[in-house]
Scaffold this motif. Structure first.
Motif, PDB file in Angstrom:
ATOM      1  N   GLU A   1       1.096  -1.140   0.283  1.00 48.77           N
ATOM      2  CA  GLU A   1      -0.328   0.045   0.076  1.00 48.77           C
ATOM      3  C   GLU A   1       0.629   1.562  -0.207  1.00 48.77           C
ATOM      4  O   GLU A   1       1.814   1.294   0.608  1.00 48.77           O
ATOM      5  CB  GLU A   1      -0.739  -0.359   1.146  1.00 48.77           C
ATOM      6  N   THR A   2       0.737   2.259  -1.299  1.00 48.19           N
ATOM      7  CA  THR A   2       1.380   3.034  -0.575  1.00 48.19           C
ATOM      8  C   THR A   2       0.994   4.354  -1.093  1.00 48.19           C
ATOM      9  O   THR A   2       1.339   5.785  -0.700  1.00 48.19           O
ATOM     10  CB  THR A   2       1.869   3.529  -2.271  1.00 48.19           C
ATOM     11  N   SER A   3      -0.492   4.321  -0.556  1.00 46.67           N
ATOM     12  CA  SER A   3      -1.847   5.411   0.034  1.00 46.67           C
ATOM     13  C   SER A   3      -3.135   4.792  -0.090  1.00 46.67           C
ATOM     14  O   SER A   3      -3.405   3.246  -0.349  1.00 46.67           O
ATOM     15  CB  SER A   3      -0.860   6.712  -1.120  1.00 46.67           C
ATOM     16  N   PRO A   4      -3.676   5.630   1.148  1.00 45.23           N
ATOM     17  CA  PRO A   4      -5.013   4.638   1.050  1.00 45.23           C
ATOM     18  C   PRO A   4      -5.839   4.070  -0.019  1.00 45.23           C
ATOM     19  O   PRO A   4      -6.546   3.493  -0.094  1.00 45.23           O
ATOM     20  CB  PRO A   4      -5.502   5.584   1.724  1.00 45.23           C
ATOM     21  N   VAL A   5      -5.158   5.226  -1.345  1.00 45.25           N
ATOM     22  CA  VAL A   5      -5.899   4.691  -2.606  1.00 45.25           C
ATOM     23  C   VAL A   5      -4.913   3.977  -4.218  1.00 45.25           C
ATOM     24  O   VAL A   5      -5.840   4.255  -5.010  1.00 45.25           O
ATOM     25  CB  VAL A   5      -6.725   5.740  -3.404  1.00 45.25           C
ATOM     26  N   SER A   6      -4.125   3.719  -2.947  1.00 47.42           N
ATOM     27  CA  SER A   6      -3.019   3.418  -4.887  1.00 47.42           C
ATOM     28  C   SER A   6      -2.211   2.027  -3.722  1.00 47.42           C
ATOM     29  O   SER A   6      -1.704   2.554  -2.516  1.00 47.42           O
ATOM     30  CB  SER A   6      -2.181   4.609  -4.759  1.00 47.42           C
ATOM     31  N   PHE A   7      -1.938   1.054  -4.930  1.00 45.16           N
ATOM     32  CA  PHE A   7      -1.331   0.167  -4.176  1.00 45.16           C
ATOM     33  C   PHE A   7       0.057  -0.707  -5.790  1.00 45.16           C
ATOM     34  O   PHE A   7      -0.661  -0.474  -6.945  1.00 45.16           O
ATOM     35  CB  PHE A   7      -2.399  -1.158  -3.596  1.00 45.16           C
ATOM     36  N   ALA A   8       0.847  -1.857  -5.260  1.00 37.07           N
ATOM     37  CA  ALA A   8       1.455  -2.268  -6.454  1.00 37.07           C
ATOM     38  C   ALA A   8       1.463  -3.774  -5.242  1.00 37.07           C
ATOM     39  O   ALA A   8       1.314  -3.954  -4.318  1.00 37.07           O
ATOM     40  CB  ALA A   8       3.146  -1.667  -6.037  1.00 37.07           C
TER      41      ALA A   8
ATOM     42  N   ALA B   1      -6.178   2.748  -7.043  1.00 38.39           N
ATOM     43  CA  ALA B   1      -5.499   1.699  -8.473  1.00 38.39           C
ATOM     44  C   ALA B   1      -5.115   0.589  -7.885  1.00 38.39           C
ATOM     45  O   ALA B   1      -4.265   0.911  -6.839  1.00 38.39           O
ATOM     46  CB  ALA B   1      -5.131   2.600  -8.896  1.00 38.39           C
ATOM     47  N   VAL B   2      -4.902   0.131  -8.764  1.00 41.44           N
ATOM     48  CA  VAL B   2      -3.571  -0.914  -8.822  1.00 41.44           C
ATOM     49  C   VAL B   2      -2.989  -1.504  -9.625  1.00 41.44           C
ATOM     50  O   VAL B   2      -3.140  -1.586 -10.945  1.00 41.44           O
ATOM     51  CB  VAL B   2      -3.996  -2.378  -8.293  1.00 41.44           C
ATOM     52  N   GLY B   3      -1.017  -1.115  -9.326  1.00 45.09           N
ATOM     53  CA  GLY B   3      -0.459  -1.787 -11.183  1.00 45.09           C
ATOM     54  C   GLY B   3       0.360  -3.355 -10.059  1.00 45.09           C
ATOM     55  O   GLY B   3       0.972  -3.651  -9.342  1.00 45.09           O
ATOM     56  N   VAL B   4       0.117  -3.653 -11.342  1.00 46.91           N
ATOM     57  CA  VAL B   4       0.517  -5.283 -11.248  1.00 46.91           C
ATOM     58  C   VAL B   4       2.254  -5.415 -11.630  1.00 46.91           C
ATOM     59  O   VAL B   4       2.377  -5.163 -12.943  1.00 46.91           O
ATOM     60  CB  VAL B   4      -0.541  -5.802 -11.713  1.00 46.91           C
ATOM     61  N   HIS B   5       3.248  -6.198 -11.059  1.00 48.20           N
ATOM     62  CA  HIS B   5       3.796  -6.144 -12.393  1.00 48.20           C
ATOM     63  C   HIS B   5       4.966  -7.138 -11.897  1.00 48.20           C
ATOM     64  O   HIS B   5       3.630  -8.482 -11.209  1.00 48.20           O
ATOM     65  CB  HIS B   5       5.512  -5.665 -11.799  1.00 48.20           C
ATOM     66  N   ARG B   6       5.781  -8.496 -12.511  1.00 46.42           N
ATOM     67  CA  ARG B   6       5.930  -9.452 -12.638  1.00 46.42           C
ATOM     68  C   ARG B   6       4.584 -10.559 -12.793  1.00 46.42           C
ATOM     69  O   ARG B   6       4.848 -11.306 -11.705  1.00 46.42           O
ATOM     70  CB  ARG B   6       6.846 -10.122 -10.981  1.00 46.42           C
ATOM     71  N   SER B   7       3.635 -10.467 -13.369  1.00 51.59           N
ATOM     72  CA  SER B   7       2.409 -11.566 -13.818  1.00 51.59           C
ATOM     73  C   SER B   7       3.212 -11.503 -15.418  1.00 51.59           C
ATOM     74  O   SER B   7       3.745 -11.549 -15.798  1.00 51.59           O
ATOM     75  CB  SER B   7       1.568 -10.242 -13.802  1.00 51.59           C
ATOM     76  N   SER B   8       1.844 -12.885 -15.707  1.00 47.08           N
ATOM     77  CA  SER B   8       1.948 -13.463 -16.900  1.00 47.08           C
ATOM     78  C   SER B   8       0.642 -12.988 -17.578  1.00 47.08           C
ATOM     79  O   SER B   8       0.349 -12.161 -17.435  1.00 47.08           O
ATOM     80  CB  SER B   8       2.647 -14.426 -16.415  1.00 47.08           C
ATOM     81  N   HIS B   9       0.355 -13.481 -19.183  1.00 48.99           N
ATOM     82  CA  HIS B   9      -0.328 -14.140 -19.571  1.00 48.99           C
ATOM     83  C   HIS B   9      -2.015 -13.498 -18.505  1.00 48.99           C
ATOM     84  O   HIS B   9      -2.136 -14.876 -18.014  1.00 48.99           O
ATOM     85  CB  HIS B   9      -0.488 -14.983 -20.638  1.00 48.99           C
ATOM     86  N   PHE B  10      -2.815 -12.668 -18.984  1.00 46.88           N
ATOM     87  CA  PHE B  10      -4.198 -12.832 -18.070  1.00 46.88           C
ATOM     88  C   PHE B  10      -5.486 -13.298 -18.415  1.00 46.88           C
ATOM     89  O   PHE B  10      -6.705 -13.203 -17.837  1.00 46.88           O
ATOM     90  CB  PHE B  10      -4.563 -11.703 -17.381  1.00 46.88           C
ATOM     91  N   GLY B  11      -5.523 -13.455 -20.082  1.00 51.08           N
ATOM     92  CA  GLY B  11      -6.386 -13.997 -20.910  1.00 51.08           C
ATOM     93  C   GLY B  11      -7.442 -12.481 -21.006  1.00 51.08           C
ATOM     94  O   GLY B  11      -6.968 -12.289 -21.802  1.00 51.08           O
ATOM     95  N   PRO B  12      -8.332 -13.114 -20.523  1.00 50.06           N
ATOM     96  CA  PRO B  12      -9.567 -12.316 -21.086  1.00 50.06           C
ATOM     97  C   PRO B  12      -9.617 -11.165 -19.523  1.00 50.06           C
ATOM     98  O   PRO B  12      -9.807 -11.397 -19.012  1.00 50.06           O
ATOM     99  CB  PRO B  12     -10.947 -12.526 -21.239  1.00 50.06           C
ATOM    100  N   ALA B  13      -9.162  -9.986 -20.201  1.00 48.25           N
ATOM    101  CA  ALA B  13      -9.882  -8.281 -19.221  1.00 48.25           C
ATOM    102  C   ALA B  13     -10.852  -8.549 -18.937  1.00 48.25           C
ATOM    103  O   ALA B  13     -10.926  -7.616 -17.919  1.00 48.25           O
ATOM    104  CB  ALA B  13      -9.185  -7.568 -19.902  1.00 48.25           C
ATOM    105  N   GLY B  14     -12.004  -8.779 -19.902  1.00 55.50           N
ATOM    106  CA  GLY B  14     -12.826  -8.292 -19.915  1.00 55.50           C
ATOM    107  C   GLY B  14     -13.341  -9.457 -18.102  1.00 55.50           C
ATOM    108  O   GLY B  14     -14.508  -8.824 -17.400  1.00 55.50           O
TER     109      GLY B  14
END
Length: 341
Positions: free
Chosen positions: A75-82, A112-125
């Motif tokens: 948690e980098t602020s109450p509304v932002s996350f890594a 908002a959440v930023g994601v790193h070190r991930s992989s293909h996640f299929g359907p964004a929907g």
């Protein structure tokens, strides 16, 4: 055209889940990937549905994807996350990001959440859908390896970089957008190759940049908007690349290892970015409910050239009903992999 295998959803779900477990995924990872792929297959987004099961099994076995990740959220602020996905399946990372963002948005109005070190996640929907189920307008984007030409470009640069938005409609199906910023997703081209279907005009090109209608020759996609207006799709893909990789701490499109190919041991560090907005914090809950329903009623009642006008998602709900009745079509290669053929 090759024959598909119509399969009841419950049978298909069990086979997909078992295949992922057998390939080394732990239960949470297999649950998430199965949930996301079944979302796509139920709604007719076959390019990102269960046909991807063999690919995920292959990269799990090859070591590119960690089947037992220890994902962490900072948690980098109450509304932002890594979110560090620990090179796990992108489906699990994206659903975790949905939970984090919507929980915070329900308290703070937006997150908002930023994601790193991930992989293909299929359907964004699938993730936009999950977020709206928690009452939040949910925006989900991800980057991917280079397969799409720039406007006036003759080489691969951006990924297909999807954009998905889910907007809750109290008591009704949501407004749901799930789109690539390329002319079509590359997975649709691959599906057309398997099924022997000719491509539409202006969506793909060979390695020289020459447009082609033949799926086996397609090595590059065109940006959304085609030859005349592709600057729109290219710019949108660039924005998504920046949010998903530059902002989130992942690897940008031109530098990502390719999804397809023989090398399946090196993690790719794909990024995702997710925003959740709780509409009651802005115009108020009662106003939102009345206004969104009035807006959609006006949209669907608008004068049409032929037939009726649909809101984003309306076609998918009709497909969902049809497939619940008739079964989900599975392409022959995937059916054989899952023991359905």
């Amino acid at each position: 055209m090759a024959e598909v295998v119509l399969t009841p959803a419950d049978v298909l779900e069990q086979r997909v889940h078992a295949a992922l477990l057998d390939a080394g995924a732990d239960a949470p990872s297999a649950d998430a990937a199965t949930r996301a792929m079944m979302h796509a297959s139920r709604l007719g987004v076959d390019s990102h549905g269960v046909r991807l099961t063999p690919h995920y099994a292959r990269v799990l076995r090859g070591g590119r994807v960690n089947g037992r990740p220890d994902m962490t959220v900072r948690e980098t602020s109450p509304v932002s996350f890594a979110l560090d996905a620990d090179n796990g399946l992108g489906h699990l990372a994206a659903y975790k990001a949905v939970d984090v963002a919507t929980d915070a948005a329900c308290r703070m109005g937006i997150a908002a959440v930023g994601v790193h070190r991930s992989s293909h996640f299929g359907p964004a929907g699938a993730y936009a859908m999950a977020g709206q189920e928690k009452g939040c307008i949910t925006i989900c984007v991800a980057n991917s390896d280079s397969i799409v030409a720039l406007f006036n470009g003759a080489e691969r640069f951006h990924g297909t970089n999807p954009l998905a938005i889910g907007i809750p409609v109290p008591g009704e199906k949501p407004w749901l957008l799930d789109m690539a910023t390329s002319s079509v997703p590359m997975n649709r081209v691959l599906l057309y190759r398997v099924l022997g279907i000719q491509l539409p005009e202006g969506v793909a090109a060979d390695l020289s940049g020459t447009p082609t209608l033949h799926a086996p020759e397609a090595e590059m996609l065109m940006p959304l908007g085609g030859a005349d207006f592709g600057f729109k799709g290219a710019a949108l893909a660039g924005f998504i690349a920046i949010m998903s990789s530059v902002v989130s701490g992942a690897v940008a499109d031109p530098f990502l290892p390719e999804m397809a190919g023989d090398e399946v041991s090196t993690p790719r560090n794909i990024g995702h970015f997710l925003i959740a907005i709780h509409p009651s914090f802005f115009g108020g809950a009662a106003s939102y409910e009345a206004s969104i329903k009035a807006y959609l009623a006006a949209l669907r009642g608008a004068r049409a050239r032929d037939g009726g006008v649909m809101a984003p998602g309306d076609r998918e709900w009709l497909v969902e009903i049809e497939r619940a009745r008739d079964g989900i079509p599975v392409d022959p290669e995937t059916a054989a992999f899952l023991g359905l053929a």
